[in-house]
Design an enzyme around this catalytic site. Structure first.
Site, PDB file in Angstrom:
ATOM      1  N   GLN A   1      10.311   6.320  -0.771  1.00 26.08           N
ATOM      2  CA  GLN A   1       9.451   5.157  -0.965  1.00 26.08           C
ATOM      3  C   GLN A   1       9.440   4.727  -2.427  1.00 26.08           C
ATOM      4  OE1 GLN A   1       6.306   7.307   1.929  1.00 26.08           O
ATOM      5  NE2 GLN A   1       5.416   5.606   0.837  1.00 26.08           N
ATOM      6  N   ARG A   8      -1.024   7.180   3.857  1.00 29.35           N
ATOM      7  CA  ARG A   8      -1.527   5.828   4.155  1.00 29.35           C
ATOM      8  C   ARG A   8      -2.859   5.608   3.443  1.00 29.35           C
ATOM      9  NH1 ARG A   8      -0.128   2.463   9.565  1.00 29.35           N
ATOM     10  NH2 ARG A   8      -0.626   0.474   8.643  1.00 29.35           N
ATOM     11  N   CYS A   9      -2.838   5.783   2.141  1.00 23.97           N
ATOM     12  CA  CYS A   9      -4.081   5.982   1.408  1.00 23.97           C
ATOM     13  C   CYS A   9      -3.784   5.824  -0.078  1.00 23.97           C
ATOM     14  CB  CYS A   9      -4.543   7.407   1.718  1.00 23.97           C
ATOM     15  SG  CYS A   9      -5.653   8.163   0.568  1.00 23.97           S
ATOM     16  N   GLU A  15      -3.679   0.005   4.147  1.00 23.91           N
ATOM     17  CA  GLU A  15      -4.311   1.302   4.359  1.00 23.91           C
ATOM     18  C   GLU A  15      -5.792   1.225   4.691  1.00 23.91           C
ATOM     19  OE1 GLU A  15      -3.000   2.518   0.567  1.00 23.91           O
ATOM     20  OE2 GLU A  15      -1.163   3.408   1.324  1.00 23.91           O
TER      21      GLU A  15
END
Lengths: 180, 792
Positions: free
Chosen positions: B221, B368-369, B738
Site C-alpha cells: 500500500q 481500516r483505521c 474507514e
C-alpha cells in the site's frame, strides 16, 4: 512452452509420474501433461495462463477460485486438475464474447459491485450459475447462492443489487436460462 | 459555454469505475499474475511453536529434492547482516529466526525451487530441532514478575514492557473526578483482529546483475516507503530499486509493513540472479502478518448529575506481540488513541498506555483505521453508553448534552487535537428520525412483555483522517505529505500519477474526476497510474484514509498549477493580457466578451505548438501537498437488534448510517466505502477475531476458524448524508474509507448491551459470540474475551 523446445530438469526423478488431462476450457478443447497432484486452479492459472481465476485461501472457503464445472460452481483450489479430465470448465475469461459482456459483468460495473476486484471473478461465476438455474431470484436467494464467496470490500449489498440487475436484464433480453 | 460538470465526470458524478473494465473481465494484474522469464518460487517454513529455542536446522534433505535451488536460514541471513530488520516503530524484527522463535508462524527457513509445489516439498523436508520455552499470550501475565523474557535479543530489555506512554492533563483530570457527582467505570478489550484481504501478501524480486537494478513486484500500500526501507536495510542504492505495486486484492492496512518474506525473496534473487516469486498462503497471512487492535481499557468518566461529562480517564494496555512493528506516526506510541472523545465538549482528559510483548505475531497495523482510532472510538462510545445508563439518562439525550455545537469550531478536543467543522447534532437527529427512535423504544417495551429482547445502540464520533500535517506526522522521520504529477498531452488528453496506491478505493476513477473539476478535461480523457516508484512521484501511500485528504488535495493543486499556465497561453492566443482572462469550467474567455474564448484543449495544443515568448513549452507539473490539519468527518450509526435469549444469537434488525465526509467526489464510491466499512464493523462485533490458546497456538489461522461474514449474514444498511465541507481541503473533502469500521462496532455492541441491560450485564467483550451472550444472560455477569493465562 512450445513443441520446439522444453527444458527438462537435469536430475530427473524418474518416479514422478505425469498424466494427460484434456478438458473443454471456455468452449475450447485443451490438453496438458501434468503431475497428478496439480490443482485445477493452478492448471488454469499457471498452465493455461488464465489468471482471472484467483486463489485466496487454499481451503475452499473464500471462493475467489470459483469456476463453473459442467455449469456448476466449484472451488478450483481444492480440485485436482485430473478431475477435470473430460469435463467442461468455464472461467471469468469465458463469460464475455469479444464484443459483448455477460449481463452479470455489466451489472457488477453498473451497481458498483466490486472494489479491489479480487473476489469478483468467482463471485460473478457463482451469480451466473444461479441465474442460469433461477432467472428470477429473490434477494435472499441471491445472498444464499453467493454465501460461498467472501468479499472484504463491498459489504455485499451492491453485489446483490448487481445480480438482481443482471437477472432483470437477462429476463428482458430473453437470455435467461439459456446455457450457451 | 461552460461545461456540465456531471456530464464530464467531475465532482459529484457517480461515475462508473474505470478499473472495473479489467476486473470484470478477469484481466486485473495482481502480483501472483505476474510471470517473469526464468522465475523461481519461494516458500517459507514457519515455526509450529510460539516460544522455543532453535537448537539446529538440518536442510540436507531439502537440498536433495530435485528442483530445489536454495534453502535459506537465519544463519545465511545473519552472514549478510539481514537476520534482523528495523520495524516501522523503531524496534527490530527477525527476518529468519536465528536464536529463538517468538510466535507461532514465525519465519524459520525458506526454500527456493523450480515450482511452488517443490518449494513446499522442500519446506517439509527441513528438520528443525526446537527446545520449547514457556509461551505468554496474556499481557497481564507478560508483565508478571516471573514472566520469561521474550526479547532477550535486546540489550537493556529486562522485562516484557515495550513502552509506557501518557498524554493529557493528569492533575486537571484528577480535579475533575474529585468534583464529579458520579464516576462511571468500565473495562473493555478490543480483541485482536486481522485485516485479512482476500489476496495474501507476496512479492517477485528480480535482481539484474548486469545493471545492478532491483525490481520488486510487491503487495504494498506504500511502495515508496518500501523503496526507502530496502535502500536502508539492504544497503542498495535507492535509484537502483524499483518497487511496483500492481493491482492489490485488498489491503486494509495489512499491506503497509515490510514483511520478512519480501526481504528473503530479495536476497534470494540477488544470490541466484533469477526472479524469485513468493506468494504467501492464507494461514501464513493470518498468523504472521500485521494484525489490528488488541488493546485493553480501564476507563472512567467524571459526570455531573445533569449528564455533563467533566473529565475522561483512560488507562490502556496494548499487546504488540513479539516485535513492536506497529505502522504509525513516530511521535505517537499508540497511534491516535488519544483522538477519543473528539466530538464531545469535555474540559480535561488523561490517557496512559503500556505496550507489552507477548508470544504472538507482530503488527499493530491501522486496520481500516487511522492509527488506533478504531479502538479510541469504540472505547469512547462504550464508555458513553455505560455513563448514560449509570445516570439513568436516555443515550441520545446524553450525547446531545455533550456533543460539540456547530458554532464552537474550531474546537480543541480533550486531548488537544483541533477539530474544524461539523454538524454533529444534525447528524444525530437525522439518524434518530431515520430509525424511528421513539417508536422503537415503545416496540422494545412491548416486546419485553412477550419475553423478546430488543435493543438499540448509537455510536456518534468524529475521527482524525488524512495524516499529516508533516509538523506532527512522520513515519521513520519521513514527513507524511503526498503528491501528484499531471501531464496534459497536446490533444488535451492527460496522464495523472500520485504517490498514493489504490487497492479498491477507485483512485483511477475519482482522481480523474478531481482533474475534470479543476480543468474541465472530461474524466474519460485522463488516465491515472499509481504504484510504480520509477514513474510515480514520491508519496506515503494509501492507508489511514489519507488518499483523498492528502494525495487528492495534491491532484487539485497540480491541476490548478496547470490551469495557471494554461491561462497565460490563453491570454497569448486571445491576444489580451492575463488579467483580462476569465475562467469557466473547461474554457478561458475575455472578460466582457464571453464568446471570445479558448478551451483547455486548445491551450494544451498551443503549449506544444504556439507558446508565447518567455514561457517554457509543455503542459506538465507536479504538486507536493502538506495538509494544514487532519480532516474530521463525523458519523452517526444506529443499530437495532434482537437477541434470542434461548441461544444468545443476535440479529440486526436495521442499521442506519449518517455520514458527513464533506464534499463527495463520487457519491457511488463513497457509499461503497461506507457499506464495506459497516460490514467490517459488523464482523468485529459479531464473529471476527484472532485469539490464542495457552500454548500460543493461533486460533483463527484459516477461514474455517477465522470467521468473516458472507452475503448471507451481512445485514442491509440504510445510508444518509450530511455535507459539511472541510475548511482547509482544496475541494472540501474529508476522509471516508474507514469511518464505518471505526464508528460501527460500538453501535452493534451498544444495541446488544441495551437488549440485555435488565440482566445487570454491563459488558460482553467482542466479538459477541452466541456463547458469550448466552453466558451473560445466564449468569448476569460481564464476559471477558481476554486470552488465557498459562499455568506453569
Amino acid at each position: 512452452m512450445t513443441s520446439l523446445f522444453e527444458e527438462v530438469p537435469t536430475s530427473v526423478d524418474a518416479d514422478v509420474p505425469t498424466t494427460r488431462v484434456e478438458l473443454k476450457l471456455n468452449g475450447e478443447t485443451r490438453a496438458a501433461q501434468i503431475e497428478p497432484r496439480l490443482l485445477l486452479a493452478h492448471l488454469i492459472r499457471n498452465g493455461f495462463q488464465l489468471t482471472g481465476t484467483h486463489t485466496g485461501c487454499d481451503t475452499t472457503n473464500c471462493g475467489a477460485c470459483t469456476v463453473l464445472f459442467d455449469g456448476q460452481p466449484v472451488k478450483s483450489c481444492t480440485m485436482f486438475a485430473v478431475q477435470a479430465n473430460g469435463h467442461e470448465v468455464t472461467t471469468v475469461e469465458g463469460m464475455a464474447t469479444a464484443s459483448e459482456l455477460h449481463p452479470v459483468q455489466e451489472g457488477f460495473k453498473d451497481e458498483h459491485g466490486l472494489q479491489c476486484g479480487f473476489c469478483t471473478p468467482g463471485m460473478m461465476l457463482s451469480a451466473k450459475a444461479l441465474l442460469d438455474e433461477n432467472p428470477n431470484p429473490t434477494e435472499d436467494e441471491v445472498r444464499w447462492a453467493l454465501s460461498g464467496n467472501l468479499c472484504r470490500c463491498t459489504g455485499y449489498q451492491n453485489i446483490v443489487k448487481a445480480v438482481l440487475w443482471a437477472a432483470e436484464k437477462m429476463r428482458q433480453d430473453g437470455s435467461a436460462g439459456d446455457e450457451a | 459555454m461552460a461545461l456540465d460538470e456531471i456530464k464530464i465526470g467531475g465532482l459529484g458524478a457517480s461515475r462508473r469505475r474505470v478499473e472495473d473494465n479489467r476486473f470484470i473481465r478477469g484481466k486485473g494484474n495482481y502480483v501472483d499474475d505476474v510471470v517473469l522469464p526464468g522465475m523461481l518460487h519461494m516458500e517459507i517454513l514457519r515455526s509450529p511453536l510460539a516460544h522455543a529455542r532453535i537448537k539446529s536446522i538440518d536442510t540436507s534433505a531439502a537440498y536433495a529434492i530435485p528442483g530445489v535451488r536454495m534453502v535459506m536460514t537465519g544463519e545465511m541471513m545473519a552472514a549478510r547482516n539481514l537476520a534482523w530488520m528495523p520495524t516501522l516503530s523503531y524496534d527490530t524484527q527477525a527476518v529468519l529466526a536465528t536464536d529463538k522463535v517468538r510466535f507461532q508462524g514465525q519465519e524459520v527457513a525458506a526454500v527456493i525451487a523450480d515450482d511452488p509445489y517443490i518449494a513446499k516439498d522442500g519446506c517439509e523436508a527441513i528438520i528443525v530441532d526446537y527446545e520449547p520455552l514457556d509461551p505468554i499470550v496474556n499481557p497481564e501475565q507478560a508483565v508478571a514478575a516471573d514472566a520469561p523474557l521474550i526479547r532477550d535479543d535486546k540489550v537493556n530489555q529486562n522485562d516484557n514492557v515495550v513502552f509506557d506512554w501518557e498524554v493529557g492533563d493528569r492533575e486537571g483530570t484528577d480535579r475533575a473526578f474529585a468534583e464529579a457527582d458520579v464516576v462511571s467505570k468500565i473495562k473493555l478489550h478490543y480483541p485482536r483482529s486481522h485485516p485479512s484481504p482476500i489476496e495474501s501478501c507476496g512479492s517477485i524480486a528480480d535482481f539484474d546483475r548486469s545493471t545492478s537494478k532491483l525490481t520488486v513486484y510487491m503487495t504494498s500500500q506504500a511502495p515508496h516507503i518500501v523503496r526507502a526501507a530496502v535502500a536502508m536495510v539492504a544497503e542498495l542504492p535507492e535509484h537502483m530499486i524499483r518497487i511496483i505495486a500492481p493491482d492489490l486484492g485488498g489491503g486494509f492496512g495489512n499491506k503497509v509493513p515490510v514483511y520478512p518474506g519480501y526481504v528473503i525473496s530479495i536476497l534470494a534473487s540477488i544470490l541466484l540472479e533469477r526472479p524469485v516469486k513468493w506468494i504467501e498462503d492464507k494461514t501464513g497471512n493470518l498468523i504472521s502478518t500485521g494484525f489490528g487492535r488488541d488493546v485493553y481499557l480501564d476507563g472512567e468518566l467524571a459526570l455531573r448529575n445533569d449528564g455533563k461529562i467533566l473529565g475522561v480517564r483512560m488507562n490502556t494496555v496494548s499487546d504488540h506481540g513479539a516485535f513492536f512493528a506497529d505502522a504509525q506516526p513516530s511521535k505517537f506510541k499508540i497511534g491516535l488513541l488519544h483522538s477519543a472523545f473528539a466530538c464531545y465538549d469535555i474540559p480535561t482528559a488523561y490517557l496512559t498506555n503500556r505496550g507489552v510483548y507477548t508470544n504472538k505475531s507482530p503488527g499493530g497495523v491501522a486496520y481500516r483505521c487511522s492509527f488506533r482510532v478504531t479502538e479510541a472510538m469504540f472505547f469512547q462510545e462504550r464508555m458513553v453508553q455505560a455513563a448514560a445508563d449509570e445516570l439513568g439518562m436516555d443515550q441520545a439525550e446524553f450525547r446531545r448534552v455533550n456533543l460539540v455545537k456547530d458554532d464552537d469550531f474550531p474546537k480543541r478536543t480533550p486531548f488537544g487535537f483541533l477539530t474544524d467543522s461539523g454538524q454533529y447534532e444534525k447528524c444525530l437527529q437525522l439518524g434518530l428520525d431515520a430509525i424511528g427512535y421513539d417508536d422503537f423504544l415503545k416496540q422494545k417495551e412491548e416486546a419485553k412483555k412477550k419475553g423478546r429482547l430488543l435493543g438499540i445502540g448509537i455510536s456518534t464520533m468524529t475521527e482524525p483522517l488524512g495524516a499529516g500535517n508533516s509538523r506532527e506526522y512522520d513515519i521513520l522521520g519521513i514527513k507524511m505529505f503526498d503528491s501528484a504529477e499531471l501531464r496534459v498531452h497536446m490533444t488535451g488528453k492527460a496522464i495523472l500519477r500520485t504517490g498514493a496506491k489504490t487497492q479498491g478505493q477507485g483512485h483511477e476513477t475519482t482522481w480523474a474526476q478531481i482533474v475534470a473539476h479543476e480543468l474541465g478535461i472530461p474524466a474519460e480523457d485522463i488516465v491515472v497510474e499509481e504504484g510504480d516508484t520509477d514513474t510515480a512521484p514520491f508519496g506515503m501511500g494509501t492507508y489511514a484514509s489519507r488518499s483523498t485528504p492528502v494525495a487528492g488535495a495534491a491532484v487539485s493543486m497540480v491541476s490548478r498549477k496547470i490551469r495557471a499556465k494554461a491561462r497565460k497561453i490563453a491570454a497569448h492566443l486571445l491576444e489580451v493580457s492575463d488579467e483580462d482572462i476569465e475562467w469557466e469550467l473547461g474554457r478561458f474567455y475575455v472578460r466582457g466578451a464571453h464568446d471570445r474564448g479558448v478551451t483547455i484543449q486548445e491551450c494544451a495544443m498551443a503549449a506544444y505548438s504556439n507558446v508565447p515568448d518567455g514561457l517554457e513549452p509543455g503542459l506538465e507539473n507536479n504538486a507536493y501537498y502538506d495538509p494544514p490539519n487532519l480532516t474530521w468527518p463525523f458519523a452517526c450509526y444506529i443499530a437495532t437488534v434482537e437477541v434470542d435469549p434461548q441461544t444468545g444469537v443476535w440479529d440486526v434488525l436495521r442499521l442506519v448510517a449518517v455520514d458527513d465526509c464533506g464534499v463527495r467526489i463520487n457519491p457511488m464510491i463513497v457509499e461503497g466505502q461506507i457499506m464495506g466499512g459497516l460490514t467490517e464493523a459488523y464482523a468485529m462485533a459479531n464473529m471476527q477475531f484472532i485469539t490464542f490458546d495457552e500454548d500460543g497456538n493461533c486460533v483463527g489461522s484459516n477461514y474455517m476458524d477465522y470467521l468473516l461474514p458472507t452475503a448471507w449474514e451481512t445485514p442491509g444498511f440504510e445510508l444518509h448524508e450530511v455535507v459539511t465541507p472541510c475548511p482547509h481541503h482544496p475541494i472540501g473533502a474529508k476522509g471516508i474509507g474507514e469511518c464505518a469500521t471505526v464508528g460501527g462496532p460500538a453501535a452493534f455492541v451498544n444495541a446488544v448491551m441495551d437488549a440485555v441491560k435488565d440482566t445487570g450485564v454491563r459488558n460482553i467483550d467482542m466479538p459477541l459470540l452466541p456463547d458469550r451472550v448466552y453466558e451473560a444472560l445466564q449468569t448476569g455477569q460481564d464476559v471477558s474475551g481476554a486470552p488465557p493465562v498459562r499455568n506453569r
